[in-house]
Scaffold this active site. Structure first.
Site, PDB file in Angstrom:
ATOM      1  N   LYS A 168       0.851  -1.197   0.000  1.00 46.55           N
ATOM      2  CA  LYS A 168       0.000   0.000   0.000  1.00 46.55           C
ATOM      3  C   LYS A 168       0.886   1.246   0.000  1.00 46.55           C
ATOM      4  O   LYS A 168       1.596   1.509   0.961  1.00 46.55           O
ATOM      5  CB  LYS A 168      -0.885   0.038   1.251  1.00 46.55           C
ATOM      6  CG  LYS A 168      -1.875   1.183   1.198  1.00 46.55           C
ATOM      7  CD  LYS A 168      -2.334   1.665   2.558  1.00 46.55           C
ATOM      8  CE  LYS A 168      -1.608   2.881   3.055  1.00 46.55           C
ATOM      9  NZ  LYS A 168      -1.718   4.090   2.255  1.00 46.55           N
ATOM     10  N   GLY A 199      -5.119   2.828  -1.095  1.00 49.34           N
ATOM     11  CA  GLY A 199      -6.151   3.129  -0.096  1.00 49.34           C
ATOM     12  C   GLY A 199      -5.552   3.931   1.035  1.00 49.34           C
ATOM     13  O   GLY A 199      -4.341   4.208   1.041  1.00 49.34           O
ATOM     14  N   GLY A 201      -4.374   4.955   4.923  1.00 45.06           N
ATOM     15  CA  GLY A 201      -3.706   4.265   6.022  1.00 45.06           C
ATOM     16  C   GLY A 201      -4.705   3.775   7.049  1.00 45.06           C
ATOM     17  O   GLY A 201      -4.618   2.649   7.542  1.00 45.06           O
ATOM     18  N   VAL A 204      -7.065   0.839   4.704  1.00 38.09           N
ATOM     19  CA  VAL A 204      -6.304  -0.274   4.093  1.00 38.09           C
ATOM     20  C   VAL A 204      -5.069  -0.619   4.947  1.00 38.09           C
ATOM     21  O   VAL A 204      -4.782  -1.796   5.201  1.00 38.09           O
ATOM     22  CB  VAL A 204      -5.922   0.095   2.639  1.00 38.09           C
ATOM     23  CG1 VAL A 204      -4.910  -0.884   2.080  1.00 38.09           C
ATOM     24  CG2 VAL A 204      -7.178   0.115   1.775  1.00 38.09           C
ATOM     25  N   GLY A 205      -4.363   0.415   5.416  1.00 37.95           N
ATOM     26  CA  GLY A 205      -3.162   0.168   6.228  1.00 37.95           C
ATOM     27  C   GLY A 205      -3.504  -0.598   7.500  1.00 37.95           C
ATOM     28  O   GLY A 205      -2.809  -1.555   7.885  1.00 37.95           O
ATOM     29  N   GLU A 243      10.340   1.822  10.054  1.00 35.79           N
ATOM     30  CA  GLU A 243      11.318   2.871   9.712  1.00 35.79           C
ATOM     31  C   GLU A 243      10.585   4.186   9.888  1.00 35.79           C
ATOM     32  O   GLU A 243       9.715   4.531   9.086  1.00 35.79           O
ATOM     33  CB  GLU A 243      11.756   2.727   8.264  1.00 35.79           C
ATOM     34  CG  GLU A 243      12.436   1.417   7.989  1.00 35.79           C
ATOM     35  CD  GLU A 243      12.981   1.344   6.569  1.00 35.79           C
ATOM     36  OE1 GLU A 243      12.444   2.016   5.685  1.00 35.79           O
ATOM     37  OE2 GLU A 243      13.941   0.607   6.375  1.00 35.79           O
ATOM     38  N   CYS A 277      13.885  11.629   5.788  1.00 31.27           N
ATOM     39  CA  CYS A 277      13.886  11.156   7.174  1.00 31.27           C
ATOM     40  C   CYS A 277      15.231  11.411   7.861  1.00 31.27           C
ATOM     41  O   CYS A 277      15.279  11.680   9.050  1.00 31.27           O
ATOM     42  CB  CYS A 277      13.526   9.686   7.222  1.00 31.27           C
ATOM     43  SG  CYS A 277      14.427   8.701   6.031  1.00 31.27           S
ATOM     44  N   GLU A 377       9.901  16.684  14.340  1.00 32.45           N
ATOM     45  CA  GLU A 377      10.274  16.510  12.931  1.00 32.45           C
ATOM     46  C   GLU A 377       9.374  17.425  12.096  1.00 32.45           C
ATOM     47  O   GLU A 377       8.152  17.277  12.097  1.00 32.45           O
ATOM     48  CB  GLU A 377      10.066  15.051  12.506  1.00 32.45           C
ATOM     49  CG  GLU A 377      10.523  14.798  11.089  1.00 32.45           C
ATOM     50  CD  GLU A 377      10.239  13.369  10.611  1.00 32.45           C
ATOM     51  OE1 GLU A 377       9.142  12.854  10.883  1.00 32.45           O
ATOM     52  OE2 GLU A 377      11.128  12.788   9.958  1.00 32.45           O
TER      53      GLU A 377
HETATM   54  P1  NAP Z   1       2.722   8.719   7.333  1.00 28.11           P
HETATM   55  O1  NAP Z   1       1.663   9.751   7.313  1.00 28.11           O
HETATM   56  O2  NAP Z   1       3.022   8.053   8.612  1.00 28.11           O
HETATM   57  O3  NAP Z   1       2.292   7.633   6.230  1.00 28.11           O
HETATM   58  C1  NAP Z   1       3.124   6.574   5.836  1.00 28.11           C
HETATM   59  C2  NAP Z   1       2.271   5.464   5.275  1.00 28.11           C
HETATM   60  O4  NAP Z   1       1.522   4.898   6.343  1.00 28.11           O
HETATM   61  C3  NAP Z   1       1.239   5.940   4.251  1.00 28.11           C
HETATM   62  O5  NAP Z   1       1.077   4.945   3.281  1.00 28.11           O
HETATM   63  C4  NAP Z   1       0.003   6.101   5.110  1.00 28.11           C
HETATM   64  O6  NAP Z   1      -1.210   6.035   4.391  1.00 28.11           O
HETATM   65  C5  NAP Z   1       0.148   4.918   6.052  1.00 28.11           C
HETATM   66  N1  NAP Z   1      -0.574   5.049   7.311  1.00 28.11           N
HETATM   67  C6  NAP Z   1      -0.901   6.189   7.981  1.00 28.11           C
HETATM   68  N2  NAP Z   1      -1.568   5.881   9.120  1.00 28.11           N
HETATM   69  C7  NAP Z   1      -1.634   4.524   9.166  1.00 28.11           C
HETATM   70  C8  NAP Z   1      -2.192   3.597  10.078  1.00 28.11           C
HETATM   71  N3  NAP Z   1      -2.835   3.990  11.200  1.00 28.11           N
HETATM   72  N4  NAP Z   1      -2.084   2.281   9.815  1.00 28.11           N
HETATM   73  C9  NAP Z   1      -1.442   1.846   8.700  1.00 28.11           C
HETATM   74  N5  NAP Z   1      -0.917   2.680   7.793  1.00 28.11           N
HETATM   75  C10 NAP Z   1      -1.007   4.000   8.022  1.00 28.11           C
HETATM   76  O7  NAP Z   1       4.086   9.286   6.766  1.00 28.11           O
HETATM   77  P2  NAP Z   1       4.329  10.128   5.450  1.00 28.11           P
HETATM   78  O8  NAP Z   1       3.876  11.522   5.696  1.00 28.11           O
HETATM   79  O9  NAP Z   1       3.795   9.392   4.273  1.00 28.11           O
HETATM   80  O10 NAP Z   1       5.939  10.075   5.346  1.00 28.11           O
HETATM   81  C11 NAP Z   1       6.774  10.903   6.059  1.00 28.11           C
HETATM   82  C12 NAP Z   1       7.315  10.205   7.298  1.00 28.11           C
HETATM   83  O11 NAP Z   1       7.998   9.025   6.920  1.00 28.11           O
HETATM   84  C13 NAP Z   1       8.339  11.052   8.039  1.00 28.11           C
HETATM   85  O12 NAP Z   1       8.103  10.958   9.414  1.00 28.11           O
HETATM   86  C14 NAP Z   1       9.662  10.403   7.668  1.00 28.11           C
HETATM   87  O13 NAP Z   1      10.693  10.617   8.604  1.00 28.11           O
HETATM   88  C15 NAP Z   1       9.268   8.973   7.577  1.00 28.11           C
HETATM   89  N6  NAP Z   1      10.238   8.225   6.755  1.00 28.11           N
HETATM   90  C16 NAP Z   1      11.132   7.417   7.397  1.00 28.11           C
HETATM   91  C17 NAP Z   1      12.092   6.725   6.660  1.00 28.11           C
HETATM   92  C18 NAP Z   1      13.106   5.842   7.356  1.00 28.11           C
HETATM   93  O14 NAP Z   1      13.828   5.133   6.667  1.00 28.11           O
HETATM   94  N7  NAP Z   1      13.195   5.853   8.670  1.00 28.11           N
HETATM   95  C19 NAP Z   1      12.127   6.840   5.268  1.00 28.11           C
HETATM   96  C20 NAP Z   1      11.196   7.671   4.646  1.00 28.11           C
HETATM   97  C21 NAP Z   1      10.249   8.351   5.405  1.00 28.11           C
HETATM   98  P3  NAP Z   1      -1.960   7.355   3.823  1.00 28.11           P
HETATM   99  O15 NAP Z   1      -1.062   8.518   4.030  1.00 28.11           O
HETATM  100  O16 NAP Z   1      -2.173   7.030   2.405  1.00 28.11           O
HETATM  101  O17 NAP Z   1      -3.233   7.477   4.589  1.00 28.11           O
END
Ligand code: NAP
Length: 483
Positions: A168, A199, A201, A204-205, A243, A277, A377
């Site tokens: 996803k 979908g 998070g 679908v997540g 991650e 990140c 962050e």
């Molecule tokens: P995010 O909002 O946490 O979303 C990441 C993914 O998780 C999306 O596909 C999102 O779906 C899904 N998601 C959100 N809530 C969920 C839940 N309750 N259950 C299951 N899935 C869920 O993060 P983002 O804004 O996309 O990405 C930025 C973040 O990623 C930053 O904090 C960054 O530091 C981190 N990051 C970390 C690394 C690493 O290697 N440590 C690498 C890259 C990014 P939807 O958004 O589609 O709803």
């Protein structure tokens, strides 16, 4: 506007059980460029069932078969490099000039393939045969900031291990995942081995991480969402690889080349519009040298060419969405309100850009380590310069974070640099701006994550371990692991 009506389940492009569409907004024009079908829990059920059914065969595929499969995926991907770079520019505002975003995945696929040639899936410890076996069905949940690479690393190590999967992507970046699915389909990934369910998070997540038919969740995203995924997955005792976010510090010791450290920090922190990140978003400078370093920071920040990411001269695109833009504005205003000294940038759009989610490259000085701009962050082009009194103080500030993803140190004294690297509580440290590579593990200490990706550590995230006794004769023909 192009319509994408399908998910990819059991080797076929399939309409969702209850189709709902979301618009994909181009962050440069703020206009919808595509309409994409979103799945729900019922589609996750179908995808998991397909992955389960495919597991029996795929987990028994030979290493040679998986190597050939990865080779075909690489060829199929390489044919579409230009298309990928256009798609991520349009869906996420990532400049075409960011070659690492589209070429990096090729390198990761090559590393995973080459590892298969040498990795010992069967070995010996004591009297036992120790087998490393594919863990099963994996749920792969990825973010939008490195939309192809984060997904490719997950799926390629999953395939290398012999796992099957349901993926996803973020709602902000579904188009690159659809294109990636086309690559996998063309490369002949067997039916049911890879499934894509676009979908949200929340729906679908969550359906993926709670699903009893899923054995492992590999999640990359924010620490907030990672906590929810971890808690949900715990109910069925799944393996979880997380991650998560970071607030990495760069310690510039007094004997460092200040100009080099400053320019490198700005480039690394503001790369991808600060949406990385590992961004060194806290710059720790000796109190006596702060005024000396600021002009280099301002000059380097002024070098970015903001504009349309499709233009190859652009080095900083917009942030991904209206929401992300608002969050960053809120943080910048917060920094001003908390009394940090604004050195360049600030709230509002950059001059001359009246549309698009563009943010001014922003530097704050006189930042107290307790301020929100120093602890949270921001995920935008915002740097906090924090003064320190001595090396121990600098290390204490660097480690005084809930995060522990990356760390950086600049000094002309190699031995001292290595001592600092040992003290930092973070998963990846870089000395004087040294480049990282795709063989070594990547991941976080503390609330930056659980587990490691890439190379042998990444492969083992997708493997179970089995000890088999009673076959001492056979065991003795095998190599011993860990002495
Ligand atoms: P995010 O909002 O946490 O979303 C990441 C993914 O998780 C999306 O596909 C999102 O779906 C899904 N998601 C959100 N809530 C969920 C839940 N309750 N259950 C299951 N899935 C869920 O993060 P983002 O804004 O996309 O990405 C930025 C973040 O990623 C930053 O904090 C960054 O530091 C981190 N990051 C970390 C690394 C690493 O290697 N440590 C690498 C890259 C990014 P939807 O958004 O589609 O709803």
């Amino acid at each position: 506007m192009k319509l994408y009506p399908h998910l990819f389940i059991d080797g076929a492009w399939t309409a969702p059980v209850e189709p709902r569409y979301i618009d994909v907004i181009d962050p440069t024009t703020e206009e919808a460029i595509a309409s994409v079908a979103m799945g729900g829990a019922a589609d996750v059920d179908k995808a998991v069932a397909a992955a389960r059914a495919a597991f029996a065969d795929f987990s028994n595929s030979t290493i040679e078969e998986r190597i050939r499969l990865i080779d075909r995926i690489i060829s199929s991907y390489e044919k579409r490099v230009d298309k990928f770079s256009e798609v991520i520019a349009r869906e996420a505002g990532i400049p075409r000039a960011s070659r690492a975003q589209v070429y990096g995945p090729i390198q990761h696929m090559q590393v995973a393939r080459d590892l298969l040639r040498s990795y010992r899936f069967v070995s010996r410890l004591g009297h036992a045969i120790v087998r490393r076996e594919p863990i099963g069905v994996c749920a792969l949940i990825s973010p939008w900031n490195w939309p192809i690479q984060t997904k490719v690393i997950k799926l390629i190590y999953g395939l290398a291990a012999g796992c099957t999967m349901v993926a996803k992507p973020s709602e902000n970046s579904p188009l690159s995942s659809l294109l990636l699915t086309e690559v996998l389909d063309e490369a002949g990934v067997p039916k049911g081995v890879f499934n894509l369910v676009n979908g949200s998070g929340r729906e679908v997540g969550q359906a993926m991480s709670s699903h009893p038919g899923v054995d492992m969740v590999s999640f990359t995203g924010s620490t907030g969402a990672g906590r929810v995924v971890g808690a949900t997955a715990a109910a069925t005792v799944k393996r979880v690889s997380l991650e998560l976010g970071g607030k990495s510090a760069n310690l510039v010791l007094p004997d460092a080349d200040l100009e080099k450290a400053a320019r490198w920090n700005i480039q690394r922190c503001f790369f991808n519009t600060g949406q990385s990140c590992h961004a060194p978003s806290r710059l720790l400078v000796h109190a006596s040298q702060v005024e000396q370093i600021l002009p280099f920071l301002v000059d380097e920040a002024s070098q970015f060419r903001l504009g349309n990411p499709l233009d190859t001269a652009t080095t900083m695109g917009p942030t991904v969405s209206a929401r992300q833009f608002e969050t960053i504005q809120h943080h910048i205003q917060g920094g001003i309100d908390e009394g940090a000294r604004l050195i360049c940038g600030g709230v509002g759009r950059p001059e001359g850009l009246t549309r698009g989610y563009f943010v001014k490259p922003t530097v704050f000085a006189e930042v107290d380590p307790k301020m929100k701009i120093a602890t949270e962050e921001i995920f935008g082009p915002v740097l906090a310069v924090i003064p320190y009194e001595n090396q121990d103080h600098a290390i204490a500030i660097a480690n005084g974070s809930i995060y522990g993803l990356g760390g950086y140190v600049f000094t002309s004294n190699r031995a001292q640099g290595y001592e600092v690297a040992k003290e930092l509580r973070a998963g990846r440290i870089s000395f004087n701006g040294a480049a990282t590579d795709s063989l070594a593990p990547m991941g976080g200490y503390k609330q930056s994550g659980i587990g490691r990706s890439m190379g042998v550590f990444g492969l083992e995230e997708y493997l179970e371990t089995k000890s088999v006794y009673g076959f001492q004769e056979e065991a003795e023909t095998l190599p011993v692991i860990h002495g």
